[in-house]
Structures are given as C-alpha cells and as structure tokens.
Write an enzyme that holds these catalytic residues in place. Structure first.
Site, PDB file in Angstrom:
ATOM      1  N   ASN A   1      -6.758 -13.810   1.610  1.00 36.15           N
ATOM      2  CA  ASN A   1      -6.219 -12.789   2.495  1.00 36.15           C
ATOM      3  C   ASN A   1      -6.395 -12.155   3.332  1.00 36.15           C
ATOM      4  OD1 ASN A   1      -3.828 -13.453   0.569  1.00 36.15           O
ATOM      5  ND2 ASN A   1      -3.248 -11.652  -0.775  1.00 36.15           N
TER       6      ASN A   1
ATOM      7  N   ASP B   1      -0.276  -8.308  -6.455  1.00 33.79           N
ATOM      8  CA  ASP B   1      -0.561  -9.761  -6.710  1.00 33.79           C
ATOM      9  C   ASP B   1      -1.339  -9.485  -8.379  1.00 33.79           C
ATOM     10  OD1 ASP B   1      -0.117 -10.520  -5.021  1.00 33.79           O
ATOM     11  OD2 ASP B   1      -2.125 -10.347  -3.428  1.00 33.79           O
TER      12      ASP B   1
HETATM   13  C1  UD1 Z   1       0.151 -10.064   1.622  1.00 34.86           C
HETATM   14  C2  UD1 Z   1       0.011 -10.977   0.863  1.00 34.86           C
HETATM   15  C3  UD1 Z   1       0.429 -11.147  -0.759  1.00 34.86           C
HETATM   16  C4  UD1 Z   1       1.096  -9.689  -1.299  1.00 34.86           C
HETATM   17  C5  UD1 Z   1       1.205  -9.035  -0.812  1.00 34.86           C
HETATM   18  C6  UD1 Z   1       1.825  -7.704  -1.032  1.00 34.86           C
HETATM   19  C7  UD1 Z   1      -1.097 -12.019   2.654  1.00 34.86           C
HETATM   20  C8  UD1 Z   1      -2.102 -13.526   2.962  1.00 34.86           C
HETATM   21  N1  UD1 Z   1      -0.595 -11.740   1.855  1.00 34.86           N
HETATM   22  O1  UD1 Z   1       2.266 -10.789   1.825  1.00 34.86           O
HETATM   23  O2  UD1 Z   1      -0.604 -11.342  -1.653  1.00 34.86           O
HETATM   24  O3  UD1 Z   1       1.514 -10.124  -2.765  1.00 34.86           O
HETATM   25  O4  UD1 Z   1       0.292  -8.367   0.826  1.00 34.86           O
HETATM   26  O5  UD1 Z   1       0.339  -6.696  -1.284  1.00 34.86           O
HETATM   27  O6  UD1 Z   1      -1.731 -11.278   2.963  1.00 34.86           O
HETATM   28  N2  UD1 Z   1       8.543  -7.547   4.384  1.00 34.86           N
HETATM   29  C9  UD1 Z   1       9.698  -6.913   4.678  1.00 34.86           C
HETATM   30  N3  UD1 Z   1      10.088  -7.408   6.022  1.00 34.86           N
HETATM   31  C10 UD1 Z   1       8.830  -7.802   6.598  1.00 34.86           C
HETATM   32  C11 UD1 Z   1       7.756  -8.032   6.365  1.00 34.86           C
HETATM   33  C12 UD1 Z   1       8.061  -7.476   5.118  1.00 34.86           C
HETATM   34  O7  UD1 Z   1      10.868  -6.646   4.395  1.00 34.86           O
HETATM   35  O8  UD1 Z   1       8.747  -8.240   8.144  1.00 34.86           O
HETATM   36  C13 UD1 Z   1       9.045  -6.886   2.942  1.00 34.86           C
HETATM   37  C14 UD1 Z   1       8.513  -8.461   1.594  1.00 34.86           C
HETATM   38  O9  UD1 Z   1       9.614  -8.337   1.623  1.00 34.86           O
HETATM   39  C15 UD1 Z   1       8.132  -7.320   0.707  1.00 34.86           C
HETATM   40  C16 UD1 Z   1       7.226  -6.179   1.097  1.00 34.86           C
HETATM   41  O10 UD1 Z   1       7.877  -5.946   2.641  1.00 34.86           O
HETATM   42  O11 UD1 Z   1       9.364  -6.586  -0.338  1.00 34.86           O
HETATM   43  C17 UD1 Z   1       5.862  -5.994   1.741  1.00 34.86           C
HETATM   44  O12 UD1 Z   1       5.794  -6.966   1.743  1.00 34.86           O
HETATM   45  P1  UD1 Z   1       3.741  -7.741   3.195  1.00 34.86           P
HETATM   46  O13 UD1 Z   1       3.108  -6.404   2.586  1.00 34.86           O
HETATM   47  O14 UD1 Z   1       5.130  -7.740   4.364  1.00 34.86           O
HETATM   48  O15 UD1 Z   1       3.274  -8.922   1.442  1.00 34.86           O
HETATM   49  P2  UD1 Z   1       2.899  -9.914   3.050  1.00 34.86           P
HETATM   50  O16 UD1 Z   1       2.460  -9.296   3.968  1.00 34.86           O
HETATM   51  O17 UD1 Z   1       3.925 -11.186   3.250  1.00 34.86           O
END
Ligand code: UD1
Length: 418
Positions: free
Chosen positions: A23, A305
């Site tokens: 990540n 995770d």
């Molecule tokens: C990253 C990690 C993943 C981990 C997650 C949370 C990578 C490649 N992946 O995923 O392994 O499980 O962080 O620690 O680094 N959200 C929104 N709108 C957005 C973006 C996110 O509502 O535009 C929400 C998501 O649905 C979720 C929360 O925010 O409920 C956290 O997501 P996010 O921190 O963005 O996770 P990732 O970056 O996808």
C-alpha cells in the site's frame, strides 16, 4: 483457479523477512510519473496488484523495469493518459494515477472503479479535491475524464480521512500552482512514505502523518530513489500466525512504531512480543484470552486490514471477544467461512461476537477478498485436519509467496493448481 491446502496444528518457528508495503509501493509507483526522468523504488513486493500497476504504467508508454525487488520507472516516453479499462477493473488502486497524470500531463481518463466485495468504496472525495484544485471533471459511459491546464492550490477538507484520496491529492498538489491544504487527512504510515518520496523528488510537503497537510506546489519534480517501508499488515498477519499456532518466530524488517495498537491487542490476549530495532520476536504458548473490544478505525486506530486475521485468532481464545468494523460496510464475509470451521460467531450489523472454542476443525472454505483470505489461511494453520482455501489469487494480491514464507516457518501448506 488455485487453492491452498493447509494441514493445521504445526507451531511455527524460525525467522523471516517482511517485504515492503504494497500500500506504500502502489502510490509511490504512481507518483513516479510526476518526475522528469527515471526513479528507482526498492523493496517493492512482487504481488499481483503491483504487476497490474506495472502493466498500466507500460500501457501508458512508461519504461518500467524490475530487477529483483527494485523497480525503475521512466515516464519520459508516456504517450497516453488513458488508463485501459481492463487493467483498471483488475485493481482499484489504479485510481492513484488520476492525480499524478492530471498534474503532469493536464488530462487523465480512468474508468469508474466498480463496487468491491468489502463495500461500495466511492471515490467522491478524490474527485471533490481535484475539482477544488481547478480540474474539470466529466463522467460518462463509465469513464471519468479530468482536465486542467495547471492545477491550482486549494484548501480541501476531507469528510472522511481517506487514505487513497489523501494520496491522490498529495500527488496532484505537488505540481499545482500555489499551496494546497488538506484537512482531515489520513495519517497512515503509507501517506508519510509517499510524502517522503515526493519530497525527495523536490516536492514541498509538510505535515504528512498529521491531520493537516500543506503542499506548496513546485513547477517540476526530479526523479528519486526510495526504499518502501515494511508492510505493517503482513507483519501483523505473521504475528497472528505465530500466536494462533502457539509458535515462536522472529520477523526482520519491521517497524514497530506502525503497529502500536496491534501489539497492544495481541499482548492483551497473552502473546509475548519483543522488539529490538527492526526485529520482532513473537511467542505464544498458552491458550489466549479473549479481547472485549476491537474497533477498526483510521490510523493510529486498529487497522481494518487486520480485522479478519484477528478474528481467526479470537475464534480459539478463551472467552467472548467483540470486534466492530467501522471502516467498510461489508467486511465480515469471513465469518460464515470461519463458522464452517467450527467458530462460534454472532453478528449484529457490523459487530461480531466471537465465543472462543477450544479448537477449529478443517473445512473447505472460500477466500472472498484479500484479508478475509489471509484470515482463513491463519485459521487453517490452527485447525485440526486439512483445510482447503479456495481462490488463492485474492491472497496473492497482498502476500508475496505466502506458502513459501509460512512453509519456511514449518507450516504444512501447499498451493494446488487445477
Ligand atoms: C486503503 C488501503 C486498504 C485499507 C484502507 C483503509 C491501499 C491501496 N488500500 O484503501 O488496504 O483497507 O485504506 O485503511 O492503500 N471513502 C469515501 N469516498 C472516497 C474515498 C473513500 O466515502 O472518495 C470511504 C470508503 O468507502 C471507506 C473509507 O472512506 O469507507 C476509507 O477508505 P479509504 O481510506 O479511501 O481506503 P482506500 O484508500 O481505498
């Protein structure tokens, strides 16, 4: 299709090195397109998601070469900023290319990442941030087009401290005109690693790892050389592997500072952990004790995770444990599979109540996503009999040659190919 066969009951012993963080490596590889010349990234794990990122970069025209654990990326020959749909579908993290391609080349086209098995995972925060920086954004036919001659610094407040959105905006803001403030930013160690890489390239980022990050845009970025931080989720998974098998293992290349709450919770169960610089020794011999509360959260809270791997451990702890998943809506899919192995788990909305049983029994189970798959492998290591974990490809997305790593510690695990 590939699956793992695991004959449980073998206490793990020995020593392994933890690979670099997937990540952290993914956004860093994406960030390399910002540089004028070839960057070299070390300790990049050879995982499926990384291979997809390499393929995407190549499809855009970048020169990408891997030598052992190091990857060089030269974006000079990039001729396209349209991420191919079929590659985009294979990995949500291709969204990381949005910020850097837009900032460097003035346009980008990605396909909308679909829903994922752990929840809806929207990208509204990524888009809102880029819009605030002056990008025009059009969505049609499943594609997202972003255009901006030059992004402008902006004050952005994230409704949720999203890891991906923080990373995308950091990369975009590095080449923007003026200063960007990202409020309610994610504080994960992978954010700090990305910011360190960008700063080596000449970016001016302050506050990474804190809730407010300031990025003073610069006109251009230079190539850089960087070693990715150790993977804290792999470290946590291996700690659980030792604990669940009543083993004793030594982990090299770990950063204990990134695992505070994880070590605290493991110690609460009775696991012994010692840390010396970047080496961790973990030992467990007695039946572990239940934990009355684990709530997943943003860093430095308990990592979502590691929720599934911890649940496997708690299925055989003494007493009833409670785990609440607050980050993703549908991240308890391993529960039904663990129940097939004799676990006693009740679920109320996003909270699982785990009544420890003395022993798990082997079963045929299915990995539904990466970390759920890892949890089932862990359960298999402890179970009585031979467990089959279907869909090994999910696990391969985050753990480099997991059967060899666990095998070197004495686990009886084999990969079966159809
Ligand atoms: C990253 C990690 C993943 C981990 C997650 C949370 C990578 C490649 N992946 O995923 O392994 O499980 O962080 O620690 O680094 N959200 C929104 N709108 C957005 C973006 C996110 O509502 O535009 C929400 C998501 O649905 C979720 C929360 O925010 O409920 C956290 O997501 P996010 O921190 O963005 O996770 P990732 O970056 O996808």
């Amino acid at each position: 299709m590939e699956r793992f066969a695991i004959e449980g009951g073998q206490p793990l012993t020995g020593s392994v090195r933890v690979h670099g963080a997937k990540n952290a490596a993914l956004p860093i590889l994406a960030a390399s397109v910002l540089a004028k010349g070839e960057s070299v990234i070390h300790d990049v794990p050879d995982l499926q998601d990384i291979q997809v990122m390499e393929s995407i970069l190549r499809s855009l025209g970048a020169r990408v070469t891997r030598q052992g654990p190091s990857i060089s990326v030269d974006p000079t020959p990039i001729h396209s900023t349209e991420v191919p749909d079929e590659l985009m579908r294979q990995m949500r993290s291709s969204i990381f290319l949005m910020g850097p391609l837009l900032a460097r080349f003035g346009s980008v086209r990605v396909s909308k990442p679909g829903g994922c098995t752990i929840g809806t995972r929207p990208i509204d925060l990524h888009l809102k941030g880029l819009k605030a920086m002056g990008s025009q954004i059009d969505e049609s036919h499943g594609f997202i087009f972003c255009r901006a001659n030059r992004l402008k610094g902006a004050s952005i407040y994230l409704d949720i401290p999203s890891v991906g959105a923080t990373e995308n905006l950091l990369m975009a803001a590095s080449l923007a005109d003026g200063t960007t403030m990202i409020g309610n930013a994610a504080r994960e160690p992978e954010i700090v690693d990305l910011a360190n890489f960008l700063n080596k390239m000449g970016a001016k980022i302050k506050g990474a790892g804190e809730a407010t990050i300031y990025v003073e845009g610069v006109p251009e970025l230079m190539p850089a050389e960087h070693t990715v931080i150790p993977d804290r989720i792999v470290t946590g998974t291996l700690l659980v592997a030792a604990a669940i098998t009543k083993g004793r293992i030594r982990l090299e290349n770990v950063n204990a500072d990134h695992l505070g709450v994880v070590m605290t919770k493991l110690r609460e169960t009775g696991v012994e952990i010692e840390v010396e610089r970047d080496i961790m020794t973990v030992k467990s011999s007695n039946r572990l004790t239940a934990i009355d509360r684990i709530q997943t959260s943003y860093y430095p809270g308990f990592p979502t995770d590691l929720q599934a791997p911890f649940m496997s451990l708690l299925t055989i702890a003494n007493g009833t444990s409670v785990i609440s998943e607050t980050v993703f809506e549908e991240r308890l899919k391993h529960v039904s599979e663990l129940r097939r192995m004799g676990a006693r788990i009740k679920v109320d909305l996003r909270t699982a109540f785990i009544e420890g049983v003395p022993e798990l029994t082997a079963a045929n189970v299915e990995a539904t996503d990466l970390r759920a798959g890892a949890a089932l492998v862990l359960a298999g290591l402890a179970a009585n009999g031979t467990t089959i974990v279907e869909n090994a490809h999910h696990i391969d997305r985050g753990y480099e040659r997991i059967e060899q790593v666990l095998g070197s510690l004495g686990a009886r695990i084999t990969r079966i190919r159809d």
